[in-house]
Write a protein that holds these residues in place. Sequence first.
Motif, PDB file in Angstrom:
ATOM      1  N   GLN A   1       0.811  -1.210   0.000  1.00 53.28           N
ATOM      2  CA  GLN A   1       0.000   0.000   0.000  1.00 53.28           C
ATOM      3  C   GLN A   1       0.848   1.265   0.000  1.00 53.28           C
ATOM      4  O   GLN A   1       0.497   2.262  -0.645  1.00 53.28           O
ATOM      5  CB  GLN A   1      -0.947   0.007   1.208  1.00 53.28           C
ATOM      6  N   GLY A   2       1.957   1.255   0.736  1.00 51.66           N
ATOM      7  CA  GLY A   2       2.815   2.432   0.791  1.00 51.66           C
ATOM      8  C   GLY A   2       3.358   2.794  -0.577  1.00 51.66           C
ATOM      9  O   GLY A   2       3.379   3.970  -0.961  1.00 51.66           O
ATOM     10  N   ARG A   3       3.797   1.797  -1.316  1.00 45.15           N
ATOM     11  CA  ARG A   3       4.324   2.067  -2.658  1.00 45.15           C
ATOM     12  C   ARG A   3       3.222   2.586  -3.578  1.00 45.15           C
ATOM     13  O   ARG A   3       3.453   3.490  -4.394  1.00 45.15           O
ATOM     14  CB  ARG A   3       4.946   0.800  -3.242  1.00 45.15           C
ATOM     15  N   ALA A   4       2.020   2.040  -3.426  1.00 46.67           N
ATOM     16  CA  ALA A   4       0.893   2.508  -4.239  1.00 46.67           C
ATOM     17  C   ALA A   4       0.589   3.968  -3.942  1.00 46.67           C
ATOM     18  O   ALA A   4       0.342   4.769  -4.854  1.00 46.67           O
ATOM     19  CB  ALA A   4      -0.342   1.635  -3.969  1.00 46.67           C
ATOM     20  N   ILE A   5       0.605   4.331  -2.669  1.00 45.38           N
ATOM     21  CA  ILE A   5       0.362   5.729  -2.293  1.00 45.38           C
ATOM     22  C   ILE A   5       1.445   6.631  -2.864  1.00 45.38           C
ATOM     23  O   ILE A   5       1.167   7.730  -3.361  1.00 45.38           O
ATOM     24  CB  ILE A   5       0.289   5.860  -0.754  1.00 45.38           C
ATOM     25  N   ALA A   6       2.691   6.172  -2.816  1.00 44.37           N
ATOM     26  CA  ALA A   6       3.800   6.969  -3.349  1.00 44.37           C
ATOM     27  C   ALA A   6       3.613   7.240  -4.840  1.00 44.37           C
ATOM     28  O   ALA A   6       3.866   8.351  -5.318  1.00 44.37           O
ATOM     29  CB  ALA A   6       5.125   6.262  -3.098  1.00 44.37           C
ATOM     30  N   ILE A   7       3.148   6.244  -5.588  1.00 43.05           N
ATOM     31  CA  ILE A   7       2.907   6.429  -7.020  1.00 43.05           C
ATOM     32  C   ILE A   7       1.759   7.411  -7.241  1.00 43.05           C
ATOM     33  O   ILE A   7       1.857   8.334  -8.057  1.00 43.05           O
ATOM     34  CB  ILE A   7       2.596   5.084  -7.695  1.00 43.05           C
TER      35      ILE A   7
ATOM     36  N   LEU B   1      13.346  11.985  -8.400  1.00 39.41           N
ATOM     37  CA  LEU B   1      14.219  10.886  -7.977  1.00 39.41           C
ATOM     38  C   LEU B   1      13.809  10.372  -6.597  1.00 39.41           C
ATOM     39  O   LEU B   1      13.846   9.163  -6.340  1.00 39.41           O
ATOM     40  CB  LEU B   1      15.669  11.372  -7.955  1.00 39.41           C
ATOM     41  N   SER B   2      13.397  11.271  -5.729  1.00 41.90           N
ATOM     42  CA  SER B   2      12.951  10.887  -4.394  1.00 41.90           C
ATOM     43  C   SER B   2      11.769   9.926  -4.449  1.00 41.90           C
ATOM     44  O   SER B   2      11.710   8.950  -3.702  1.00 41.90           O
ATOM     45  CB  SER B   2      12.563  12.136  -3.597  1.00 41.90           C
ATOM     46  N   VAL B   3      10.838  10.210  -5.352  1.00 41.85           N
ATOM     47  CA  VAL B   3       9.664   9.338  -5.489  1.00 41.85           C
ATOM     48  C   VAL B   3      10.098   7.924  -5.856  1.00 41.85           C
ATOM     49  O   VAL B   3       9.579   6.935  -5.312  1.00 41.85           O
ATOM     50  CB  VAL B   3       8.696   9.902  -6.556  1.00 41.85           C
ATOM     51  N   LEU B   4      11.059   7.812  -6.758  1.00 39.03           N
ATOM     52  CA  LEU B   4      11.511   6.491  -7.200  1.00 39.03           C
ATOM     53  C   LEU B   4      12.225   5.736  -6.078  1.00 39.03           C
ATOM     54  O   LEU B   4      12.000   4.540  -5.875  1.00 39.03           O
ATOM     55  CB  LEU B   4      12.447   6.648  -8.398  1.00 39.03           C
ATOM     56  N   VAL B   5      13.084   6.433  -5.344  1.00 35.98           N
ATOM     57  CA  VAL B   5      13.882   5.783  -4.304  1.00 35.98           C
ATOM     58  C   VAL B   5      13.034   5.475  -3.074  1.00 35.98           C
ATOM     59  O   VAL B   5      13.015   4.343  -2.572  1.00 35.98           O
ATOM     60  CB  VAL B   5      15.081   6.675  -3.914  1.00 35.98           C
ATOM     61  N   VAL B   6      12.318   6.473  -2.579  1.00 37.34           N
ATOM     62  CA  VAL B   6      11.527   6.292  -1.358  1.00 37.34           C
ATOM     63  C   VAL B   6      10.375   5.332  -1.588  1.00 37.34           C
ATOM     64  O   VAL B   6      10.048   4.511  -0.718  1.00 37.34           O
ATOM     65  CB  VAL B   6      11.020   7.652  -0.843  1.00 37.34           C
ATOM     66  N   GLY B   7       9.756   5.406  -2.767  1.00 38.83           N
ATOM     67  CA  GLY B   7       8.632   4.522  -3.055  1.00 38.83           C
ATOM     68  C   GLY B   7       8.980   3.048  -2.958  1.00 38.83           C
ATOM     69  O   GLY B   7       8.134   2.215  -2.641  1.00 38.83           O
TER      70      GLY B   7
ATOM     71  N   SER C   1       8.982  13.006  -1.677  1.00 39.97           N
ATOM     72  CA  SER C   1       8.066  11.961  -1.208  1.00 39.97           C
ATOM     73  C   SER C   1       7.396  12.308   0.114  1.00 39.97           C
ATOM     74  O   SER C   1       6.722  11.457   0.693  1.00 39.97           O
ATOM     75  CB  SER C   1       8.827  10.638  -1.063  1.00 39.97           C
ATOM     76  N   SER C   2       7.572  13.536   0.585  1.00 43.41           N
ATOM     77  CA  SER C   2       6.988  13.881   1.884  1.00 43.41           C
ATOM     78  C   SER C   2       5.467  13.747   1.927  1.00 43.41           C
ATOM     79  O   SER C   2       4.927  13.295   2.956  1.00 43.41           O
ATOM     80  CB  SER C   2       7.417  15.295   2.305  1.00 43.41           C
ATOM     81  N   PRO C   3       4.707  14.094   0.865  1.00 44.72           N
ATOM     82  CA  PRO C   3       3.260  13.860   0.942  1.00 44.72           C
ATOM     83  C   PRO C   3       2.932  12.386   1.175  1.00 44.72           C
ATOM     84  O   PRO C   3       2.042  12.055   1.965  1.00 44.72           O
ATOM     85  CB  PRO C   3       2.753  14.350  -0.411  1.00 44.72           C
ATOM     86  N   SER C   4       3.644  11.493   0.482  1.00 46.38           N
ATOM     87  CA  SER C   4       3.408  10.056   0.658  1.00 46.38           C
ATOM     88  C   SER C   4       3.711   9.616   2.083  1.00 46.38           C
ATOM     89  O   SER C   4       2.983   8.802   2.665  1.00 46.38           O
ATOM     90  CB  SER C   4       4.273   9.256  -0.321  1.00 46.38           C
ATOM     91  N   LEU C   5       4.776  10.146   2.654  1.00 51.26           N
ATOM     92  CA  LEU C   5       5.179   9.741   4.003  1.00 51.26           C
ATOM     93  C   LEU C   5       4.154  10.169   5.041  1.00 51.26           C
ATOM     94  O   LEU C   5       3.721   9.370   5.881  1.00 51.26           O
ATOM     95  CB  LEU C   5       6.546  10.345   4.334  1.00 51.26           C
ATOM     96  N   PHE C   6       3.728  11.427   4.992  1.00 51.21           N
ATOM     97  CA  PHE C   6       2.801  11.922   6.003  1.00 51.21           C
ATOM     98  C   PHE C   6       1.389  11.371   5.817  1.00 51.21           C
ATOM     99  O   PHE C   6       0.714  11.019   6.790  1.00 51.21           O
ATOM    100  CB  PHE C   6       2.791  13.447   6.008  1.00 51.21           C
ATOM    101  N   ILE C   7       0.931  11.294   4.576  1.00 47.41           N
ATOM    102  CA  ILE C   7      -0.397  10.728   4.340  1.00 47.41           C
ATOM    103  C   ILE C   7      -0.393   9.237   4.642  1.00 47.41           C
ATOM    104  O   ILE C   7      -1.352   8.696   5.205  1.00 47.41           O
ATOM    105  CB  ILE C   7      -0.857  11.019   2.899  1.00 47.41           C
ATOM    106  N   GLY C   8       0.709   8.555   4.292  1.00 50.87           N
ATOM    107  CA  GLY C   8       0.820   7.143   4.647  1.00 50.87           C
ATOM    108  C   GLY C   8       0.767   6.938   6.147  1.00 50.87           C
ATOM    109  O   GLY C   8       0.108   6.020   6.647  1.00 50.87           O
TER     110      GLY C   8
END
Length: 403
Positions: A148-154, A271-277, A325-332
Amino acid sequence: MTDTLAPSPRPASGAAPAPRGRLPVKALLGLFLAGFISILTECLPAGLLPEMSRTLGTSVSLTGQTVTLYALATALGAIPLARATATWRRKHVLLLALAVVAVMNALTALSGDYALTMLLRFVAGLGTGLIWPLLGGYAARLAPEGRQGRAIAIALAGTPIGLALGIPLGTLLSGIGGWALAFHAAAAVTLLSMIWVLAAVPNLPGQPVESRFTLAQALVIPGLRTILFALTTYMVAHNLLYTYITDLLSSVGMGGQTGWVLFTFGVTSVLSVLVVGAHIDRHLRKLTVSSAVVFGAAALVLGALSGVPVLVYVAVAAWGFAFGSSPSLFIGAAINATQEAADVAQSITISVFSASIAVGSLIGGLLIAGLGAVSLTWAALILLLASALTVIGGRKHAFPPEG
């Protein structure tokens, strides 16, 4: 509390579930496009202000309020609109919101009146207020367990990419055919995104009335207020710097390099989205702490060593990588902490996210007027230190250790 984002048990309607372990890439791309359109529409005027101000007969600073008003509308609309449409099927809500944004962009391109343009921007912001609370939970429900985390990141990757491309695209299109062309193009891209969503995104059911949480019930869930405080300090720090990046660079003799600096920020954000995701499902806490620390270090360099151009580029690259990737991290984290109240928690999170844009812009303007542009970096550093300490201290409910 699990260390991954728990998916909703409600099945997708009208589409087969994704094969076990595989992400539904086409559906997630539809959500990505919706987020991209939202942030693109929000920041588009920033690259068009001189031309728009001449057409509307106002100053550049007043025309710039088209961005502020849009963010304010998103902040004000996210919670009530999310609650009003909570029982609707998710794709219906998403398509309605995109239609609102498309129509408002097209009408904005035709407007020559300042008051009308501001009204159109406010309504477009309300459309985004419908989109943003959907994306994280929608992505989590579409994804297989454990991803789910990776899906949110995408799904949320549209934010950094929209930020990276919004101003340059607007400037480019304005040079080709005037500022109105940029808004017509945004409307066209929104329509194309609607077609993709219609074809590729499953139409999940909304939330039954009997299972809905109130705002007050969600806010007392352990961990959510901690997450919101960490998010607020982080996002205000970002908007302090990002809104006035031109002023900051001009103060150190780099005003002519603003475009390249923003390009650097955009590249490392993507690049952050790719690595953090790739790691968010297993290391959300570590990544969130690292994001605040790296961003804080970048702010420190910008404040202490801003007279060295190469270090400015290095600091901005680090800032972009931290922020991407901060939106993904906090919303996740919010979804993980609230579970069955995730829908209302996301609307609260988006309201805080959007309000932080306006707050950061306001505080940044006051700091520049009173203390000068470099003061922005020190204010951001203090806020980021508070954010990092909040994440570190939120071990029990907000940001539990992985493992």
